[in-house]
Scaffold this motif. Structure first.
Motif, PDB file in Angstrom:
ATOM      1  N   ASP A  74     -79.600 -26.008 -79.412  1.00 55.08           N
ATOM      2  CA  ASP A  74     -78.289 -25.876 -78.867  1.00 55.08           C
ATOM      3  C   ASP A  74     -77.330 -26.953 -79.466  1.00 55.08           C
ATOM      4  O   ASP A  74     -77.487 -28.276 -79.209  1.00 55.08           O
ATOM      5  N   GLU A  75     -76.331 -26.625 -80.064  1.00 55.14           N
ATOM      6  CA  GLU A  75     -75.322 -27.282 -80.884  1.00 55.14           C
ATOM      7  C   GLU A  75     -75.851 -28.411 -81.445  1.00 55.14           C
ATOM      8  O   GLU A  75     -75.498 -29.655 -81.338  1.00 55.14           O
ATOM      9  N   THR A 102     -75.299 -21.686 -73.542  1.00 56.80           N
ATOM     10  CA  THR A 102     -76.364 -22.636 -73.140  1.00 56.80           C
ATOM     11  C   THR A 102     -77.206 -21.991 -71.906  1.00 56.80           C
ATOM     12  O   THR A 102     -78.509 -21.953 -71.827  1.00 56.80           O
ATOM     13  N   GLN A 139     -78.351 -29.690 -75.683  1.00 53.87           N
ATOM     14  CA  GLN A 139     -76.845 -29.932 -76.084  1.00 53.87           C
ATOM     15  C   GLN A 139     -76.665 -31.204 -75.994  1.00 53.87           C
ATOM     16  O   GLN A 139     -76.341 -32.005 -76.926  1.00 53.87           O
TER      17      GLN A 139
HETATM   18 MG   LIG Z   1     -73.306 -25.118 -74.122  1.00 54.27          MG
END
Ligand SMILES: [Mg+2]
Ligand SMILES: Nc1ncnc2c1ncn2[C@@H]1O[C@H](COP(=O)(O)OP(=O)(O)O)[C@@H](O)[C@H]1O
Length: 263
Positions: free
Chosen positions: A181-182, A48, A90
């Protein structure tokens, strides 16, 4: 530098520390136009933080970030977005109380030209811009197969749909590069597969270049052409999914017992 030739987005030896902790160290990376590349690594590896450096949330203490050959190091996040790099987070950042359409419109607002004063007095120019923005946002939702959800409260949607809306919101900024992000965090395997297809479809439909952080091995192995592996802020491997899967450094650093699990 020759390694940057042909790069759309490039990180040149970026480093960032938080106090004594080196979160990202001498990190080199290139993304070519049209690629879908994954960034994987254990929790706390610095994934991140890499995104935060690209999008201007953090400025690296060393190293540079280049986009389309231009040095964008230290640019503010809104300027980076305007330049053509959009992201999702995220932890989801939708406005749960707003409709899906309004969530997309909020993102477009930075692009509207009229002043706050004009908005306050409902000047014709502002009303016209608002109407056009709404039509564009509906068009975007339609292209993403989300038009049916436009008037639903984002917070009431199932998790997988909220993730799609978040991607829609990022796309409202007309980006060239999308950082995810994820996106599959918290999803079950079936939702994950559907999201995977959605991301591939979005990439083709919008001609995007995508950089994807993921924990779910199946997701990255299934859709990424190249994968970059980071551990303790250091780049430890880069290659095709097959190469990464077989790399002993990656197996010991990250995949561990799971290594046998996803064939
Ligand atoms: Mg992360
Ligand atoms: N704002 C911050 N302040 C202090 N430490 C941070 C901050 N952001 C991240 N870190 C630390 O930097 C390291 C990398 O974090 P992060 O990039 O979020 O990892 P990942 O996304 O790979 O899980 C972690 O040890 C994390 O605790």
């Amino acid at each position: 530098m020759s390694w940057k030739n042909g790069a759309f987005l490039a990180l040149d030896k970026v480093s960032l520390n938080f106090g004594g902790l080196l979160a990202v160290s001498d990190f080199d990376f290139i993304l070519r136009q049209g690629e879908l590349v994954g960034l994987i690594g254990p929790n706390g590896a610095g994934k991140t933080t890499v995104f935060n450096i690209i999008t201007g949330q953090y400025e690296p203490v060393r190293g540079r970030v280049f986009f389309k050959g231009q040095d964008i190091t230290g640019w503010r996040p809104d300027r980076v977005t305007c330049a053509g790099i959009a992201r999702t987070f995220q932890n989801m950042r939708l406005f749960g109380g707003l409709t899906v359409l309004d969530n997309v419109l909020v993102s477009r607002h930075s692009k509207l030209k009229s002043s706050v004063l004009a908005a306050a007095f409902n000047f014709p120019g502002y009303i016209k811009e608002e109407r056009e923005a709404k039509i564009k946002a509906m068009g975007l939702l339609d292209r993403l197969g989300l038009a049916d959800l436009a008037h639903m409260r984002a917070g009431n949607l199932p998790y997988g749909q909220q993730r799609r809306v978040e991607i829609a919101r990022a796309l409202a900024a007309d980006p060239k590069v999308l950082l995810l992000d994820e996106p599959a965090a918290g999803m079950n395997p079936e939702e994950t597969i559907r999201l995977m297809e959605f991301i591939s479809g979005v990439r083709n439909e919008f001609g995007l270049t995508i950089f994807l952080i993921e924990h779910d091995m199946k997701l990255v192995m299934g859709i990424c052409e190249r994968i970059h592996v980071i551990d303790y802020g250091i780049s430890i491997a880069e290659g095709t999914p097959k190469e990464i899967q077989d790399d002993p450094k990656v197996i010991s650093a990250y995949l561990g017992e799971e290594a046998c699990d996803y064939s």
